[in-house]
Every structure is written in C-alpha cells, then in structure tokens.
Design an enzyme around this catalytic site. Structure first.
Site, PDB file in Angstrom:
ATOM      1  N   ASP A 247       0.812  -1.213   0.000  1.00 19.86           N
ATOM      2  CA  ASP A 247       0.000   0.000   0.000  1.00 19.86           C
ATOM      3  C   ASP A 247       0.852   1.272   0.000  1.00 19.86           C
ATOM      4  OD1 ASP A 247      -2.322   1.502   0.091  1.00 19.86           O
ATOM      5  OD2 ASP A 247      -3.109   0.522   1.884  1.00 19.86           O
TER       6      ASP A 247
ATOM      7  N   GLU B  65      -5.586  -1.365  -6.846  1.00 17.74           N
ATOM      8  CA  GLU B  65      -6.612  -0.408  -6.458  1.00 17.74           C
ATOM      9  C   GLU B  65      -6.729   0.652  -7.550  1.00 17.74           C
ATOM     10  OE1 GLU B  65      -8.023   2.101  -2.534  1.00 17.74           O
ATOM     11  OE2 GLU B  65      -5.893   1.939  -2.975  1.00 17.74           O
TER      12      GLU B  65
ATOM     13  N   GLU C 273     -13.942   2.132   0.031  1.00 17.95           N
ATOM     14  CA  GLU C 273     -13.301   2.584   1.256  1.00 17.95           C
ATOM     15  C   GLU C 273     -13.385   4.100   1.435  1.00 17.95           C
ATOM     16  OE1 GLU C 273      -8.608   3.299   0.417  1.00 17.95           O
ATOM     17  OE2 GLU C 273      -9.199   1.251   0.885  1.00 17.95           O
TER      18      GLU C 273
END
Length: 886
Positions: A374, A423, A429
């Site tokens: 991430d 992503e 989210e």
C-alpha cells in the site's frame, strides 16, 4: 537500458520495406497509413514540411482521433521537429497467451506493425513503431543509441465537444471521475485511462508496458481545446543503451469493443513466470473497511476465517495492525480450514532488498499466500523500478500480490501473472458510493486491468445504490481477488446476497457488454466454464431491463436472478433458451445478478459449498528449550474424527533453515473418519542458532475432493495444510547485577504503532524516532517506550529477584491516552497499575520476580481505542544474582 524481447510470432518476414538512399528533405510532407486486421481501424502517421510528426486514428473511414503532434525531446536533440524520413518496415504480429486473471483468460490476437525510422538534428536517430489491431492503435518511440529524455510532445486530439469521462490526476488514481467534454474540461492534469466519445465511436486513451526503464505518464490539458498532451512524471529519463518507450495507446470502437478490449495486455511484455500453478484467484474476506481495529485482533480474524471456510471463500486478508507474534498461529488456523491468509504492508516496509530478503522468506515460512502492498503513490521511474524489484521478489517466493495506493495497470498482469488486482480507484473505502460513478468504471478503469473496488458494502451509509446494485458489483467489476468488504454478520443478515457471492467466480473465460453508457448503466455478461453470469448496475430511474440471450449455447438453461424486491433481495428462476429474452425489473439506482446454468431439472444453479473436514493435529512437547547443536524429540498425532475421505496424507516436520531431521515422512493413501496417523522425529539445531523463540512446525498435508465446478476449486482436488508447532526457546545468558531492561535482548516484541523503543518514547513509525522518556516533567535516561497494545518478553532464567519501574503516559501526549501496565512472570500476572491516563502521576512498580524464567511487560489499551497510548516504562530495572549463570 533494456529493450524487451519481442514475444510475437512473425507471420511474414517483411511484408513491405522501403529504404531511401539518403534522407528526404524535411520540407517534403509525407504521410503513411497502418491498417489493422479487417481494416476497420487505421492509424495515420504524417510528417509535415517542418519535419514534425503527427498521429491520428480512424475507424471505418471516420476520424476518431485527429492528427496530433508526437515526438521526443532529449538533451542532445529535439526530435519533435526537423525530422527526415529514412525507412519503413512492416510485419504482422500474433500474440497468443493465457492470463491467470481477467475478463478473458485465453488470448489470440493479430496486430499489424510498422516501424518508421527518422533522423533529426545532428543525425540523431528516432524510430516510431506503430501497432494496430481491431481494437485500436498504439505507438512507441525507440532511441537506438539511448539518451536523456527531457519530455515528449506526444498528444491526442479530438473535437472539443466530444463527451469525456476524465479522472483529475493524483498519483493514487483515487480522485472522483467526472463527466464533461474534451474542451470544457478544466485546465490541469488527468490520469489514465481517459474515455472520449467522438460521434458513435469511443476512444480510451492510456499507456502500456511501463516499467523501471521509464516513468509513468498522464494527460495534461488546457481548457477550451480538444488536445491532450502526454506529461511524464519525471523531468528527465536517462537511457544509457537502446530504449523503447511505453506504448501510447488508443482503444477505439463502439462501447462493447472498448469494454472488452485487451489491447493494453496485447502490447505488454510476455509473462516472466513459466509456473503459475501456485497462483489462485478467489473471493477474499476483509475486515478493515467495516471495523478498522479488527486486523489487530487475532480472535476476530479467526471469526472471519470461520466465515470464509463456511462459505467456500479461499482467502482472508489481514490488513494494517497485524502482529508477527500471532499471525503464524492464525495462518495455521486458517490453512487447516482450507483458507489462505493474505497480509497488508506499507510499501516502505519492503522498499529495500534487505527488507525483502528478510520478510518475504519469513512470510513463506508462516504459510502466507500473498501480500497487499500500500501507499506507493507515485508514477516516477524510481517507483516503477521498485515495482520491478518487488514483483520479481514476490514471484521468487511464490507470493501473490495486490497493489493499493498504486498506479493503474499497464499490462502488469500479463507480465507478472501473480498480480491479482490493483486499487487505483475511488472505491468503497471512501465511504461514499454513487451509482453514476459506479457505472463509469466498467468503461474506464476496469478496461485496463483488475480493479480492487472492495464492493458489496452495506457499511457504507453514504450511498445511493440499492442492495442488488451492491451485489452486482461483484460481477460487473473484474478483480482476480474480489474483496467483499463487510462483516460476516452483515452478509449473514443478507442470506440471498451471501448465497450469490459464494457462487461467483473471480476469473472469466469470456466477457460481453450487453448494454450500458458511462454514468447511466452497465450490464455485463461473463462466462466461467459452461456458466454465464450477468451483472447489471443502474444509475437511472426504475425500469425493466431486457436483453436477448443470443450468447448462450444450445439447449435449455436455468436463469436464476437476484434483484431488489419490496421486502429486500428476492430470487427468481425460469427456464430459457438461446432465442429468449432476459427481463429484469430494476429499481432506481438498482441492479441484478443472473446466473445461467445448463438446466438438468434442478431448481437452482447453486453448487454445494464443500467444506474441509475438521481434523486435529497435536504435537508433543508443546514447548522446549534448546541450545545450538542441541536436539528436540517431537511426536505428532493427526486424526480425522469424522467425514472424509481425504487422500495423499503426509505427516512430517517442516524444519526451519539450518535444522536437520532424523525420521521418515509418515504417509497414508486414504484416511476416513476415525483414522489416526502418528510419527516421531528428532530435530537438531544449527550451530549458529540465534537466541529467542523459534517454531518447529509439524504439518499434515492432504487433498480433499472439491466440487470440480466450484468457482475457486484448484482442479478437482483441494490441497489442505494442517500445521502445529513446538515453541522452542533458545535462551540468552542469564542477566546479572542490576541491568536496565532496555539493555537486555527481547525474546519477543509487539507494539501498537512502530517498534518498542529502548531508552526513548514511542515514535509510532521507525526505530529511534521517539523523544526522551518524560512523565509529568521528569526525564528518564533509561526505560522502554511502547504504544498500547504493546508487549516485550525478556529472559531471567530464575536468576533475578526484583523488578522496578516508573510507569505512565509520556508527556508528549496532549490528548487523553490510557494504558494499563501489566507485569507477568512465566505468563502469570504479578502486578498491574490499573488504567493510567495522561493527567495521572507516574505509578511506581516494585515486583518480586523470584524464580521467574520469562518476564513479560505488557501495555494494554485502557479503552480509548488505541489512540495516544504512549506507555513509558521509565527506569525499568532488575535485581539479579551478581554473576550470570546458565
């Protein structure tokens, strides 16, 4: 720098080639056409009287992209002007490959390729390679001698009134996509892919084949114009050898062509892996979105694992907050139930070769199946070099990958088949779901690769979508790992949704757009084996959707539809044939899922969820001490209490690196309910064994007959790994005198944020980043800085009699932190402060530790939700025998 080897099969050596004896004068305008197979798509390259190149694309005789300037600028020459034509070479390229994920696993496509050679100022050489397929056109530059690139003049042009669906650029591609026109779009930068409608045709602009030899790019635009120029992420790109740039790519055609296109993958380098047997897509349970603190709770993660096992979901993703102290045990728990574990990482934890060489083998030894990495948030060449490194390293350890906070896919899933999804999307989210935005993604972001939107979320309260719309996202959106992002209890309270989710594949043999328009509607049919799955999402008023079923094969099919009803989700079934029409009532901003299976008389298309039978594995002893070159005798008993059969059973230790095993693998071809398998082995430690805790695992491996048609079955048999471990301690020397705890080696360590600090407060990130230990104005030179929940263990070996410390919340915390400081000896509670808050004075601890072998210092959260809990164990010391002993 390297130029990738061509993966193509050259069908004709050279269909046509023209070489001029000398460069033509720059003042002579020239133009060329490159037509794709079937001649529907035609790329046009032109050189004007000033030696400037332009590139445009037609479809069926109509201009989709108007001629727009292209070229390169280097420190040695401006190769966007003053060019002279040298030669043209043509060939036909055939790309045949198989993907592990995606909307079409097997691909066989033909492209036409022409290479145009030019010279510029000072004789500098520039080649322009153009490829055209039935789905669009692309070009790239080749610098045969390399050079330092300072920019491109590459651009695309369309009418100013062309409809546009654009993404204002950010390096994580998570801004909200907007609908506008090519000319009315605000001045600024826009991320790939960008979609335009020109007449009845569409053009999706993006790029392919980007890696560490170059940087990523984006589009930049001035309001009022229909022109969009390429802007590189870096001011300079240095190539010391031959360089081929990424492909500037335009997918063109009707909306169905654009949606189903794989041109980005067709242009990408071939797979770097020959063995992909370990790569397994599937549905993944994920807890972070619905309950942020849950990744730090091993008991809660076990509940997600149980949920996944009950419903046939092959994965659980444990996000930020996991601890190395408990993850191995949770992984063992999961694998015994046929569920694999994925772990989250901040990219900086894997940004050096040393970190990767340390962490990735450790993950593999735990049995972790893949990683979610991430916050890369960059399109720079340096970041793409990191992508190159992490992709090679994870592939070497057979760890699958999900990139978050990432760039968009540019063919990476063809080149690195273990990349399951990325992503680069404003997903669920963001806690704001809009039906209109949802219907843009199938025609934009998801065209170019797997998209981890984390769908099907009732926890997102700020949404204008219906329940059926949410469920349909799992079909409409393609992602090799699909992460439904709500709680088990939420899905179980929506049983019809859960029933559908547990039957859905995540990879597809064929994909067709049945209906849609960006911002309004998307209805997509996907085939997996002999079944079709139709997902529809709407952003318009209530209506009845209808589509012919001409894509079906012969015979009768059962059509089972999940849709919105008056009292919630409802399920309806009917028998259909190829000539029939599927008709589904849709609510405003609604959706539906229809599964079509061969009709065999059954009332449902559902297949039973085959659950792994419960087994037990015990090891004896549960724990042991060992010295370097010492031995441990281990016995194990594996039992199948009921059910089965299971086949190909093996029972054996899985020794850590350096350990040796005496004793044979125990085997049983078939075990049935009530059967037991036993074994005994001696394991010998290496000479250089480090102090601390080590696990000596013993594993039972077997295969379990899975339903061959199950969406996530690995063939017709499912491998299962059941593991338990002897917890072995390699003790250091006994402490002596009055040592500070911060000067002793830790046997184990866990912390809420960052590492436990020695002689400093907790800094929440990197080791050594804390401030001086300070409680109510008093500064302490020695001690430990934790963040609750935190814990360390140290070896006393029975050599000490007392422990003292001053415990409190560090003064650097201005908010109301809260911690309970606890002291344990050999896992027995010895003392505790009770909850201490920021305003409380320091608490003095004096604890009798006579006879204690292992001392534990633990800081638990006092009820404020793991916030501002900077726990100081100031002046933490021991009173021990005057000389160390063993």
């Amino acid at each position: 720098m390297r130029l990738r080897r061509l993966s193509s099969t050259v069908l004709g050596a050279a269909l046509a080639a023209t070489t001029l004896a000398a460069p033509a004068a720059a003042a002579e305008p020239l133009s060329w056409s490159v037509s794709g197979p079937g001649a529907a798509v035609n790329a046009r390259l032109a050189l004007d009287e000033a030696g400037r190149l332009s590139f445009g694309v037609d479809r069926a005789g109509t201009a989709v992209l108007s001629p727009a300037p292209i070229g390169l600028v280097t420190t040695a020459a401006d190769l966007s002007v003053g060019l002279s034509f040298v030669s043209r070479g043509n060939r036909t390229v055939r790309e045949r490959y198989t993907r592990t994920t995606g909307k079409q696993l097997a691909r066989d496509v033909t492209l036409t390729e022409s290479t145009f050679a030019f010279t510029g100022a000072g004789g500098a050489r520039l080649d322009v390679v153009v490829r055209v397929s039935a789905e669009g056109a692309a070009y790239r530059y080749v610098l045969p001698a390399g050079g330092t690139i300072t920019g491109e003049t590459s651009s695309f042009s369309m009418p100013a009134d062309a409809l546009a669906w654009l993404l204002p650029y950010s390096p994580n591609y998570e801004n909200e996509r907007v609908q506008t026109t090519a000319g009315a779009a605000a001045t600024g930068d826009y991320g790939f892919p960008a979609l335009f409608r020109v007449g009845t045709n569409y053009a999706l602009i993006t790029e392919s084949d980007v890696d560490g030899r170059y940087s990523g790019a984006r589009l930049t635009h001035n309001a009022g114009s229909g022109a969009y120029a390429i802007k590189l992420a870096d001011p300079q790109i240095v190539a010391t050898a031959r360089l081929a740039t990424p492909w500037r790519t335009a997918i063109v055609g009707d909306l169905a062509t654009v949606t189903g296109s794989m041109l980005v993958d067709d242009l990408a380098p071939p797979a770097k892996l020959t063995d992909t047997s370990w790569v397994r897509p599937g549905t993944t349970a994920w807890s972070w979105l619905s309950e942020h603190s849950s990744p730090g709770d091993p008991a809660r993660q076990r509940q997600y694992i149980d949920f996944a096992a009950r419903n046939g979901w092959p994965y659980v993703l444990i996000d930020e907050g996991w601890s190395a102290e408990w993850v191995p045990g949770v992984v063992r728990y999961a694998r015994a139930r046929g569920v694999d574990v994925l772990l989250w990482f901040h990219w900086t934890a894997l940004d050096t070769a040393q970190e990767r060489d340390t962490m990735l083998p450790l993950l593999k030894s735990w049995g972790v199946a893949g990683v979610k990495v991430d916050f890369m948030d960059s399109d720079s060449q340096a970041r793409f070099r990191w992508y190159d490194d992490i992709l090679a390293a994870t592939a070497a350890h057979k760890l699958m990958v999900n990139f978050h906070g990432a760039t968009i896919p540019r063919g990476v899933q063809r080149t690195w088949p273990h990349v399951m999804t990325l992503e680069a999307i404003r997903g669920a989210e963001q806690f704001r779901t809009r039906a209109a935005t949802n219907t843009m993604f199938p025609f934009t972001r998801n065209v170019v690769g797997g998209m981890d939107y984390t769908p099907v979320t009732w926890v997102v309260a700020d949404r204008d979508t219906t329940d059926a719309h949410e469920v349909a996202l799992a079909v409409v959106y393609e992602s090799g790992w699909q992460h439904p992002a709500d709680k088990p209890e939420t899905y179980e309270s929506h049983p019809e949704a859960l029933r559908t989710l547990s039957q859905l594949p995540t990879v597809w043999d064929e994909t067709k757009l049945l209906a849609g328009a960006p911002g309004q509607e998307a209805v997509i049919a996907r085939r997996h084996d002999d079944r079709w799955y139709v997902g529809g999402i709407s952003a318009v008023a209530a209506k009845t959707f209808s589509t012919p079923l001409g894509f079906l094969g012969s015979g009768r099919y059962l059509a089972e539809t999940l849709r919105d009803g008056d009292g919630g989700l409802v399920r309806e079934s009917r028998i259909v044939r190829r000539g029939d029409t599927l008709t589904v009532p849709e609510r405003t901003n609604g959706g539906f899922v229809t599964v079509l299976c061969a009709y065999t008389g059954s009332a449902t298309c559902d297949r039973p969820v085959r659950r792994v039978p419960a087994t037990t594995l015990t090891v004896d002893p549960a724990s042991a001490d060992v010295r370097p070159e010492g031995t441990v005798s281990v016995s194990a008993t594996f039992t199948l209490p009921a059910g089965g059969p299971i086949t190909g059973v093996t029972l054996a230790p899985v020794p850590p690196a350096g350990w040796t095993v005496s004793g044979a693998v125990v085997r049983d071809a078939t075990m049935r309910g009530g059967d037991t398998l036993r074994g005994t082995w001696r394991l010998t430690a290496p000479a250089g064994l480090a102090t601390g805790f080590t696990d000596l695992p013993v594993a039972a491996d077997f295969t379990f007959p899975a339903d061959p048609g199950s969406p996530d079955a690995a063939g017709s048999r499912r491998p299962v790994h059941v593991e338990q471990a002897v917890r072995v301690l390699v003790p250091p020397a006994d402490p002596a005198g009055t040592p500070a705890v911060s000067d002793l080696p830790f046997l184990s360590e866990s912390n809420g944020y960052g590492p436990v600090e020695r002689d400093r407060s907790n800094g929440e990130a990197d080791r050594g980043d804390g401030r001086p230990l300070t409680i109510r104005g008093s500064v302490y030179a020695k001690g430990l800085g934790m963040h609750a929940p935190g814990e360390i263990t140290v070896w006393l070996g029975g050599a000490c009699t007392g422990f003292t410390a001053v415990a409190g919340i560090d003064d650097e915390v201005t908010q109301s932190g809260s911690v309970d400081f606890q002291v344990l000896g050999d896992a027995r509670p010895l003392a505790a402060t009770g909850i201490r808050r920021s305003a409380d004075p320091a608490a003095a601890l004096s604890v009798d530790v006579t006879g204690v072998r292992i001392l534990t210092l633990r800081a638990t959260d006092g009820g404020d939700g793991r916030n501002f809990d900077h726990a100081d164990w100031a002046d933490a010391r021991l009173s021990c025998a005057p000389s160390a002993g063993r």
